[in-house]
Design a protein around this motif. Structure first.
Motif, PDB file in Angstrom:
ATOM      1  N   THR A   1       0.821  -1.220   0.000  1.00  0.00           N
ATOM      2  CA  THR A   1       0.000   0.000   0.000  1.00  0.00           C
ATOM      3  C   THR A   1       0.854   1.268   0.000  1.00  0.00           C
ATOM      4  N   VAL A   2       0.558   2.159  -0.926  1.00  0.00           N
ATOM      5  CA  VAL A   2       1.154   3.500  -0.960  1.00  0.00           C
ATOM      6  C   VAL A   2       0.003   4.482  -1.148  1.00  0.00           C
ATOM      7  N   HIS A   3       0.312   5.760  -1.084  1.00  0.00           N
ATOM      8  CA  HIS A   3      -0.711   6.779  -1.344  1.00  0.00           C
ATOM      9  C   HIS A   3      -0.532   7.325  -2.755  1.00  0.00           C
ATOM     10  N   LEU A   4      -1.645   7.417  -3.462  1.00  0.00           N
ATOM     11  CA  LEU A   4      -1.677   8.071  -4.767  1.00  0.00           C
ATOM     12  C   LEU A   4      -2.642   9.239  -4.624  1.00  0.00           C
TER      13      LEU A   4
ATOM     14  N   MET B   1       0.427   3.023   6.119  1.00  0.00           N
ATOM     15  CA  MET B   1      -0.092   3.852   5.027  1.00  0.00           C
ATOM     16  C   MET B   1      -1.620   3.865   5.044  1.00  0.00           C
ATOM     17  N   SER B   2      -2.238   2.721   5.320  1.00  0.00           N
ATOM     18  CA  SER B   2      -3.702   2.682   5.380  1.00  0.00           C
ATOM     19  C   SER B   2      -4.208   3.454   6.598  1.00  0.00           C
ATOM     20  N   ALA B   3      -3.514   3.332   7.721  1.00  0.00           N
ATOM     21  CA  ALA B   3      -3.934   4.042   8.932  1.00  0.00           C
ATOM     22  C   ALA B   3      -3.833   5.555   8.746  1.00  0.00           C
TER      23      ALA B   3
ATOM     24  N   MET C   1      -9.115  -0.889   7.439  1.00  0.00           N
ATOM     25  CA  MET C   1      -7.917  -1.727   7.526  1.00  0.00           C
ATOM     26  C   MET C   1      -8.170  -3.157   7.045  1.00  0.00           C
ATOM     27  N   SER C   2      -9.370  -3.435   6.586  1.00  0.00           N
ATOM     28  CA  SER C   2      -9.718  -4.831   6.295  1.00  0.00           C
ATOM     29  C   SER C   2      -8.898  -5.407   5.135  1.00  0.00           C
ATOM     30  N   GLY C   3      -8.349  -4.556   4.287  1.00  0.00           N
ATOM     31  CA  GLY C   3      -7.554  -5.060   3.166  1.00  0.00           C
ATOM     32  C   GLY C   3      -6.084  -5.236   3.493  1.00  0.00           C
TER      33      GLY C   3
ATOM     34  N   ALA D   1      -3.582   1.396  18.423  1.00  0.00           N
ATOM     35  CA  ALA D   1      -2.651   2.468  18.031  1.00  0.00           C
ATOM     36  C   ALA D   1      -3.363   3.521  17.187  1.00  0.00           C
ATOM     37  N   ILE D   2      -4.301   3.110  16.369  1.00  0.00           N
ATOM     38  CA  ILE D   2      -5.053   4.100  15.580  1.00  0.00           C
ATOM     39  C   ILE D   2      -5.899   4.960  16.513  1.00  0.00           C
TER      40      ILE D   2
END
Ligand code: FES
Ligand code: FES
Length: 154
Positions: A49-52, A108-110, A129-131, A145-146
């Motif tokens: 996972t990255v951010h686009l 990255m998802s968090a 976060m399910s993925g 932590a989130i």
């Protein structure tokens, strides 16, 4: 091969690549940004996972051509301020990481979740976060932590 221009971690980055090459391999092999991991290669695990443009994407199934003219952020450049710092601080404080392999994708998802929703419920967190799978099953600590990061940003 065509030149594709995109911004990676704030830096304009031209690369010569087949447009169909997955973004993951451009990041890891061409740009040596190896913090983004390869897990399944099929958009099933979230390790990549990255951010686009600020949205979490699975770089293993995202052709690099999709990033042309856009901003990509990886774990190396997600930032040391604001939400990213709060997430990383909470991750360290609660000792979330076990083997670590999935964790850059988890972070990255968090970060993407908290950028949009500063008060996520357990259900919001589970949905966002399910993925992202974790073979070490750190899910309980990730959720805690989130929540802690969200509180520190309030
Ligand atoms: S490696 Fe991309 S989702 Fe698993
Ligand atoms: S910490 Fe080991 S796979 Fe998640």
């Amino acid at each position: 091969m065509p030149t594709i221009n995109f911004t990676v971690n704030g830096k304009l980055t031209p690369i010569d690549s087949d447009p169909d090459t997955p973004l993951l391999w451009v990041l890891r092999d061409t740009l040596q940004l190896t913090g983004t991991k390869y897990g399944c290669g099929m958009a099933l695990c979230g390790a990549c996972t990255v951010h686009l443009e600020g949205e979490p994407v699975r770089s293993c199934v995202t052709p690099v051509s999709v990033a042309a003219g856009k901003k990509v952020a990886t774990i190396e450049g997600v930032g040391q301020a604001g939400v990213a710092k709060a997430v990383q601080t909470a991750w360290r404080r609660l000792d979330v990481v076990q083997c670590g392999y999935c964790q850059s994708g988890q972070i990255m998802s968090a970060v993407a979740l908290l950028e949009k929703n500063r008060k996520p419920t357990d259900a919001d967190i589970d949905g966002a976060m399910s993925g992202n799978l974790c073979r070490c099953a750190t899910y309980v600590r990730i959720r805690a932590a989130i929540h802690e990061a969200a509180q520190s940003l309030a």
